[in-house]
Structures are given as structure tokens and as C-alpha cells.
Write a protein that holds these residues in place. Structure first.
Motif, PDB file in Angstrom:
ATOM      1  N   THR A  92       0.377  -1.060  -0.082  1.00  0.00           N
ATOM      2  CA  THR A  92      -0.033  -0.097  -0.367  1.00  0.00           C
ATOM      3  C   THR A  92       1.099   1.434   0.037  1.00  0.00           C
ATOM      4  OG1 THR A  92      -2.134   1.257   0.966  1.00  0.00           O
ATOM      5  CG2 THR A  92      -0.251  -0.121   2.767  1.00  0.00           C
ATOM      6  N   ASN A  93       0.591   2.090  -0.567  1.00  0.00           N
ATOM      7  CA  ASN A  93       1.169   3.518  -0.909  1.00  0.00           C
ATOM      8  C   ASN A  93       0.600   4.003  -0.227  1.00  0.00           C
ATOM      9  OD1 ASN A  93       2.594   2.987  -3.081  1.00  0.00           O
ATOM     10  ND2 ASN A  93       1.257   4.562  -3.919  1.00  0.00           N
ATOM     11  N   GLY A  94       1.217   5.053   0.685  1.00  0.00           N
ATOM     12  CA  GLY A  94       0.560   6.104   1.719  1.00  0.00           C
ATOM     13  C   GLY A  94       2.219   6.706   2.969  1.00  0.00           C
ATOM     14  N   ASP A  95       1.136   7.750   3.612  1.00  0.00           N
ATOM     15  CA  ASP A  95       1.876   7.872   5.090  1.00  0.00           C
ATOM     16  C   ASP A  95       1.321   6.564   5.904  1.00  0.00           C
ATOM     17  OD1 ASP A  95       2.622   9.744   7.328  1.00  0.00           O
ATOM     18  OD2 ASP A  95       0.832   8.629   8.077  1.00  0.00           O
ATOM     19  N   LYS A  96       3.001   6.974   6.823  1.00  0.00           N
ATOM     20  CA  LYS A  96       3.101   5.385   7.117  1.00  0.00           C
ATOM     21  C   LYS A  96       2.645   5.354   8.720  1.00  0.00           C
ATOM     22  CE  LYS A  96       6.241   3.949  10.457  1.00  0.00           C
ATOM     23  NZ  LYS A  96       7.646   3.548  11.853  1.00  0.00           N
TER      24      LYS A  96
ATOM     25  N   VAL B 159       3.596  -3.990   3.474  1.00  0.00           N
ATOM     26  CA  VAL B 159       4.845  -2.983   3.076  1.00  0.00           C
ATOM     27  C   VAL B 159       4.265  -1.881   2.429  1.00  0.00           C
ATOM     28  CG1 VAL B 159       6.389  -2.758   1.100  1.00  0.00           C
ATOM     29  CG2 VAL B 159       6.458  -4.719   1.853  1.00  0.00           C
ATOM     30  N   VAL B 160       4.443  -0.812   2.785  1.00  0.00           N
ATOM     31  CA  VAL B 160       3.748   0.336   3.096  1.00  0.00           C
ATOM     32  C   VAL B 160       4.309   1.572   2.549  1.00  0.00           C
ATOM     33  CG1 VAL B 160       2.689   2.106   4.414  1.00  0.00           C
ATOM     34  CG2 VAL B 160       2.395   0.176   5.533  1.00  0.00           C
ATOM     35  N   GLY B 161       4.263   2.021   1.701  1.00  0.00           N
ATOM     36  CA  GLY B 161       5.248   3.404   0.749  1.00  0.00           C
ATOM     37  C   GLY B 161       6.204   4.044   1.586  1.00  0.00           C
TER      38      GLY B 161
END
Length: 261
Positions: free
Chosen positions: A132-136, A156-158
């Protein structure tokens, strides 16, 4: 799945596995209601404020090194209120609106039972990764809210990586994490620009575009290998891929047998 087939499936989170857009709409209605009942704003004013916030969210550029996401998003509400009503900046009201919006949105982020069932079945045959993309902070809160951790081998976070989707590096990082090759992986997501383009950039075996509205993409859009209207259609697509792989293997085997004679 066979040794020559798919070994891992990467899933996007927002509007793929969970309906973030619908949860966001519920949250906005909650804020409109509070602005009217508690703060005596007219419905028109309340809606204008919320429309402005949504526009700011869409254009949001966040640098976590400069400002935390909470402060940034409170400032969206602060600006929207001031642009609509005028007068003094009302930080307290902005914070109240933001936290009501955020809490309500998280409450309505659920991983549907049939989606959970599909993930459980899929995981018996392939490895699953959430990408996923985006703020932690924002994405980790969503992951916690919809309780999807048990269904994945890795998450996994972008915002925690050097680059986000569609950069190939984050996909290759995911492959390394699972011990698989890009040509053994499938990316599933609702965004042509990040999920599909990213999967193509990284050389994955296949990309599957979730197109719930079955809209027609513009000519310049990246072209996915498969299109589904529900994430629940994915197992059928994977089965189709496996049949195709087996058929190709059969053809290769026949060709090599013929050469042997």
C-alpha cells in the motif's frame, strides 16, 4: 500452483481490499452532522467545508520530515473553515473535525467476510503480500482497523520505503521479502497509475486491475493483463493463468519430444 506458475500475489489495500472511499463518505456525513447540530453551521456551509477538505486531500503533498500527517490534515480543516466562514483561525474546531472524520473512517474500514475467506483459501497455495502507498501512520492505522495482518505473509507500506508504487524498487523489495522472482508474482489493485503501471515497470508475471465501475480507461493508460469487477473474481483469473501455463508447458514438452526423434 506449479513451479512454473504464480508463487505470490501482491494486493493493494485502499479501494481494493477495503472500501476506503465509502468509509470516507460516511466520515464526511458524520462531520457535516456535527457541524450542524453542535456548532450550528448551515448544511450548505458544512458541505462546502467538507468539499474543500476533500479537494485538499486529493492534492495533498506530504513530507513527513517537515510535518506529521496529523498537523497537516488539521490544517486542511482549518483552511477550509476559514475559506468558507472567514474570521479568526479556529484550530480547536479544525482538530475536532479532523479527529471525528479520522475515527469514523477507521470504524467503517472493514475487510469483508467473503474477502477474508478468499485470502485464506489463496494463502494455502501462494504467498500473499499487502502493498500500500501512503503515509506510514495513516496506512498502519488502516491496517490495524481492518485487522488484515493475519491474512498476509508480509505487509509493505510505501511511506516506509525509499520509493512508492509505481517505482520498480518497491516491487523488487517485496519479491526479496518473499523470496520470489518478479516473473512469479501478480499485482492486484484499483489504480492504473500505481498498481498496474508499477507491476508492469517491475516485470511482474501479470497485473490485475480491479475496475468496480467497469469504466473505460483513457488511451494513454497502462494496459493490465486482466480486468476484474470484484476482488472475489481473482481466484478464477489465477486458475485461468495456471491453465495457460500448463498448456504452454505441454506444448513445450511436445516440441522437445518431437526434436528428440
Amino acid at each position: 500452483m506449479g513451479a512454473h506458475g504464480v508463487k505470490a500475489v501482491f494486493f493493494d489495500l485502499d479501494n481494493t481490499l477495503v472500501d476506503t472511499a465509502a468509509a470516507g463518505r460516511r466520515a464526511i456525513e458524520e462531520v457535516i452532522s456535527a457541524l450542524q447540530s453542535k456548532h450550528h453551521y448551515g448544511e450548505g456551509e458544512a458541505r462546502v467545508i467538507c468539499d474543500k477538505v476533500q479537494a485538499k486531500l486529493l492534492k495533498e503533498c506530504h513530507d513527513p520530515a517537515k510535518m506529521c500527517i496529523t498537523d497537516l490534515r488539521i490544517s486542511h480543516w482549518e483552511e477550509a473553515i476559514q475559506e468558507t466562514i472567514g474570521g479568526e483561525v479556529n484550530r480547536n474546531l479544525a482538530a475536532e473535525c479532523y479527529f471525528l472524520w479520522k475515527t469514523t473512517r477507521l470504524q467503517h474500514l472493514t475487510l469483508a467476510e467473503d474477502t477474508r475467506g478468499m485470502l485464506t483459501e489463496l494463502r494455502k497455495r501462494v504467498r500473499l503480500l499487502l502493498l500500500t502507498n501512503g503515509d506510514k501512520q495513516t496506512q498502519r492505522e488502516k491496517i490495524e482497523a481492518c485487522a488484515c495482518q493475519p491474512y498476509f505473509d508480509a505487509i509493505v507500506v510505501g511511506g516506509e520505503q525509499k520509493e512508492e508504487k509505481p517505482a520498480p524498487s518497491i516491487f523488487h523489495y517485496c519479491c526479496d521479502l518473499l523470496g520470489v522472482q518478479p516473473a512469479e508474482c501478480v499485482m492486484v489493485g484499483d489504480s492504473l497509475d500505481t498498481d498496474i503501471q508499477g507491476g508492469l515497470n517491475a516485470g511482474l508475471k501479470a497485473t490485475v486491475w480491479l475496475n468496480k465501475a467497469m469504466t473505460t480507461p483513457v488511451d494513454t493508460s497502462p494496459v493490465p493483463h486482466y480486468i476484474i469487477s470484484s476482488v472475489l473474481d481473482l481466484p478464477a483469473v489465477l486458475q485461468k493463468m495456471e491453465h495457460k501455463i500448463n498448456a504452454n508447458l505441454g506444448t513445450d514438452h511436445m516440441a522437445s519430444s518431437n526434436e528428440a526423434h
